[in-house]
Design an enzyme around this catalytic site. Sequence first.
Site, PDB file in Angstrom:
ATOM      1  NE  ARG A   1       0.223  10.389  10.017  1.00  0.00           N
ATOM      2  CZ  ARG A   1      -0.208   9.376   9.284  1.00  0.00           C
ATOM      3  NH1 ARG A   1      -1.366   8.829   9.549  1.00  0.00           N
ATOM      4  NH2 ARG A   1       0.497   8.908   8.281  1.00  0.00           N
TER       5      ARG A   1
ATOM      6  CB  CYS B   1      -4.366  11.609  11.638  1.00  0.00           C
ATOM      7  SG  CYS B   1      -3.866   9.913  11.518  1.00  0.00           S
TER       8      CYS B   1
ATOM      9  NE  ARG C   1      -7.448   4.228   5.516  1.00  0.00           N
ATOM     10  CZ  ARG C   1      -7.034   5.368   6.016  1.00  0.00           C
ATOM     11  NH1 ARG C   1      -7.469   5.768   7.180  1.00  0.00           N
ATOM     12  NH2 ARG C   1      -6.186   6.113   5.340  1.00  0.00           N
TER      13      ARG C   1
ATOM     14  CE  LYS D   1      -1.751   1.489   4.077  1.00  0.00           C
ATOM     15  NZ  LYS D   1      -1.411   2.884   4.432  1.00  0.00           N
ATOM     16  CG  ASN D   2       2.189   2.832   3.536  1.00  0.00           C
ATOM     17  OD1 ASN D   2       1.039   3.152   3.223  1.00  0.00           O
ATOM     18  ND2 ASN D   2       2.567   2.644   4.785  1.00  0.00           N
TER      19      ASN D   2
ATOM     20  CG  ASP E   1       3.183   1.539   9.430  1.00  0.00           C
ATOM     21  OD1 ASP E   1       2.693   2.365  10.226  1.00  0.00           O
ATOM     22  OD2 ASP E   1       3.437   1.813   8.237  1.00  0.00           O
TER      23      ASP E   1
HETATM   24  N1  EPU Z   1       6.354  14.943  10.473  1.00  0.00           N
HETATM   25  C1  EPU Z   1       6.520  16.286  10.718  1.00  0.00           C
HETATM   26  N2  EPU Z   1       6.382  17.165   9.679  1.00  0.00           N
HETATM   27  C2  EPU Z   1       6.095  16.741   8.415  1.00  0.00           C
HETATM   28  C3  EPU Z   1       5.947  15.370   8.151  1.00  0.00           C
HETATM   29  C4  EPU Z   1       6.086  14.478   9.219  1.00  0.00           C
HETATM   30  O1  EPU Z   1       6.756  16.672  11.857  1.00  0.00           O
HETATM   31  O2  EPU Z   1       5.989  17.600   7.515  1.00  0.00           O
HETATM   32  C5  EPU Z   1       6.497  13.975  11.580  1.00  0.00           C
HETATM   33  C6  EPU Z   1       5.211  13.192  11.842  1.00  0.00           C
HETATM   34  O3  EPU Z   1       4.313  13.901  12.666  1.00  0.00           O
HETATM   35  C7  EPU Z   1       5.739  11.936  12.503  1.00  0.00           C
HETATM   36  C8  EPU Z   1       7.081  11.733  11.800  1.00  0.00           C
HETATM   37  O4  EPU Z   1       7.402  12.979  11.191  1.00  0.00           O
HETATM   38  O5  EPU Z   1       5.949  12.152  13.856  1.00  0.00           O
HETATM   39  C9  EPU Z   1       7.099  10.662  10.734  1.00  0.00           C
HETATM   40  O6  EPU Z   1       5.981  10.802   9.882  1.00  0.00           O
HETATM   41  P1  EPU Z   1       6.042  10.481   8.326  1.00  0.00           P
HETATM   42  O7  EPU Z   1       5.898  11.759   7.577  1.00  0.00           O
HETATM   43  O8  EPU Z   1       7.212   9.626   8.036  1.00  0.00           O
HETATM   44  O9  EPU Z   1       4.710   9.645   8.134  1.00  0.00           O
HETATM   45  P2  EPU Z   1       3.855   9.611   6.817  1.00  0.00           P
HETATM   46  O10 EPU Z   1       4.734   9.790   5.653  1.00  0.00           O
HETATM   47  O11 EPU Z   1       2.668  10.480   6.972  1.00  0.00           O
HETATM   48  C10 EPU Z   1       4.114   7.054   6.320  1.00  0.00           C
HETATM   49  C11 EPU Z   1       3.190   5.887   6.156  1.00  0.00           C
HETATM   50  C12 EPU Z   1       2.619   5.514   7.516  1.00  0.00           C
HETATM   51  C13 EPU Z   1       3.791   5.158   8.446  1.00  0.00           C
HETATM   52  C14 EPU Z   1       4.758   6.339   8.526  1.00  0.00           C
HETATM   53  C15 EPU Z   1       6.003   6.058   9.340  1.00  0.00           C
HETATM   54  C16 EPU Z   1       2.385   6.191   3.913  1.00  0.00           C
HETATM   55  C17 EPU Z   1       1.257   6.508   3.008  1.00  0.00           C
HETATM   56  N3  EPU Z   1       2.127   6.247   5.226  1.00  0.00           N
HETATM   57  O12 EPU Z   1       3.328   8.108   6.846  1.00  0.00           O
HETATM   58  O13 EPU Z   1       1.806   4.361   7.326  1.00  0.00           O
HETATM   59  O14 EPU Z   1       3.306   4.867   9.724  1.00  0.00           O
HETATM   60  O15 EPU Z   1       5.183   6.707   7.201  1.00  0.00           O
HETATM   61  O16 EPU Z   1       6.685   4.967   8.835  1.00  0.00           O
HETATM   62  O17 EPU Z   1       3.473   5.861   3.463  1.00  0.00           O
HETATM   63  C18 EPU Z   1       0.070   2.849   7.824  1.00  0.00           C
HETATM   64  O18 EPU Z   1       0.319   2.266   6.759  1.00  0.00           O
HETATM   65  O19 EPU Z   1      -0.694   2.365   8.705  1.00  0.00           O
HETATM   66  C19 EPU Z   1       0.681   4.152   8.095  1.00  0.00           C
HETATM   67  C20 EPU Z   1       0.198   4.998   9.005  1.00  0.00           C
END
Ligand code: EPU
Length: 417
Positions: free
Chosen positions: A122, A117, A397, A22-23, A305
């Site tokens: 996030r 969320c 999902r 998915k990701n 995850d």
């Molecule tokens: N963060 C910031 N600022 C930003 C972006 C992120 O502070 O602009 C912080 C977030 O709040 C968090 C940390 O950075 O504390 C890491 O978040 P990240 O941005 O890596 O998460 P994401 O990209 O929104 C993806 C996966 C998630 C997975 C996380 C961490 C996708 C679509 N989603 O989310 O997957 O948990 O990386 O590995 O790739 C899931 O599949 O259940 C899921 C939630």
Amino acid sequence: MDKLAIQGGARLRGEIRISGAKNAALPILCAGLLTAETLRLENLPKLKDISTSLTLLGHIGMQVELDDKNSVDLQAAHLDKLEAPYELVKTMRASILVLGPILARYGEARVSLPGGCAIGSRPVDLHIKGLQAMGAEIHIEHGYIHAKATRLQGARIFMDTVTVTGTENLMMAATLANGATVLENAAREPEVFDLAQCLIAMGAKIEGAGSDTITITGVETLHGATHKIMADRIETGTYLVAAAMTQGQVRLLGTRADTLDAVLEKLREAGAQIDVESDSISLRMQRRPRAVSIKTAPYPAFPTDMQAQFMALNCIADGVSRVTETIFENRFMHVQEMQRLGADIEVEGNTALVRGVDKLEGAVVMATDLRASASLVLAALVAEGETVIERIYHIDRGYECIEEKFSQLGARIRRVH
Ligand code: EPU
């Protein structure tokens, strides 16, 4: 609303095929916005988040042709709208991944802020700062990110937190920028690498994906390509933990162990025997799992995850463990539901102290997010009697055909309406 009813006690045995990730699929679908030519994707998982993403891309004006063999042809010859509306973004945060590609190709994009969320606040500030460093003018107005740039300029971008979708958004944007972009402290997740492979097949110039420094040299245009989406390492890990908890023996096909080192290491520590082949993983567990402490962190460390699933394992393990969540501030919502099944868990800050109990007991529980719902399924597989999991739409999902796959392994699981 659909529920899952699970009768605990069956040892999982047999083989199943793991779906596409998915990701990895979510950003790669958005990569289709970067070219006017056809991008063909294979091994696309059939999931709610994927159909939400295709609805959004269709809304923007992309032609989407799905075939019944998990492939899709995407063509973004002309886009009708350069906007991702709140109604679609609020149901799936990964919609933010259209921002970089639309802005890079069309010079303007409007994407709703994702909002809160279940697992944490996030923010998307690093996506925005990165695009600003590349010369975009960005205003937040009426809950929307409005970005403009005649042509993005290459830049050196340091991200002070490792962000997976942030790295992906900026990497996609940089493929069409003028000059070189260097992403520092970039996410090293295998999904980032898979996206880079797809972009390279489309003609992008990218070096260092999979490391914490990615260099992208912008090109004028990208072209069509065919890309096979990598196997889902979190789906793989979830079924492995299920097999370990039920003291079963399973073989997972179409997946790769080298994306799961931290998870396999912890399963071995719990007492599992694991055999790896080039595209399959087998696990055999002949004892009650030993408790294993884990601490989540960006790849290649232990993935957030998989945190809830290991919490489920620790609930029935021999011994006491500590589960520490460092990525999301509110990712312990499965704890209260596991306590309703008889688990002994104490939470203090971002750490849960889990004392393994001899048995869990079936109850009605509620899923709160995708991985929490998967962990409840695992707990239910070993609980005495029946467990009913409500709000199961969360699981659809991210887990393709979950009840078929678990049934194939001998679990007593059914969907009730
Ligand atoms: N963060 C910031 N600022 C930003 C972006 C992120 O502070 O602009 C912080 C977030 O709040 C968090 C940390 O950075 O504390 C890491 O978040 P990240 O941005 O890596 O998460 P994401 O990209 O929104 C993806 C996966 C998630 C997975 C996380 C961490 C996708 C679509 N989603 O989310 O997957 O948990 O990386 O590995 O790739 C899931 O599949 O259940 C899921 C939630």
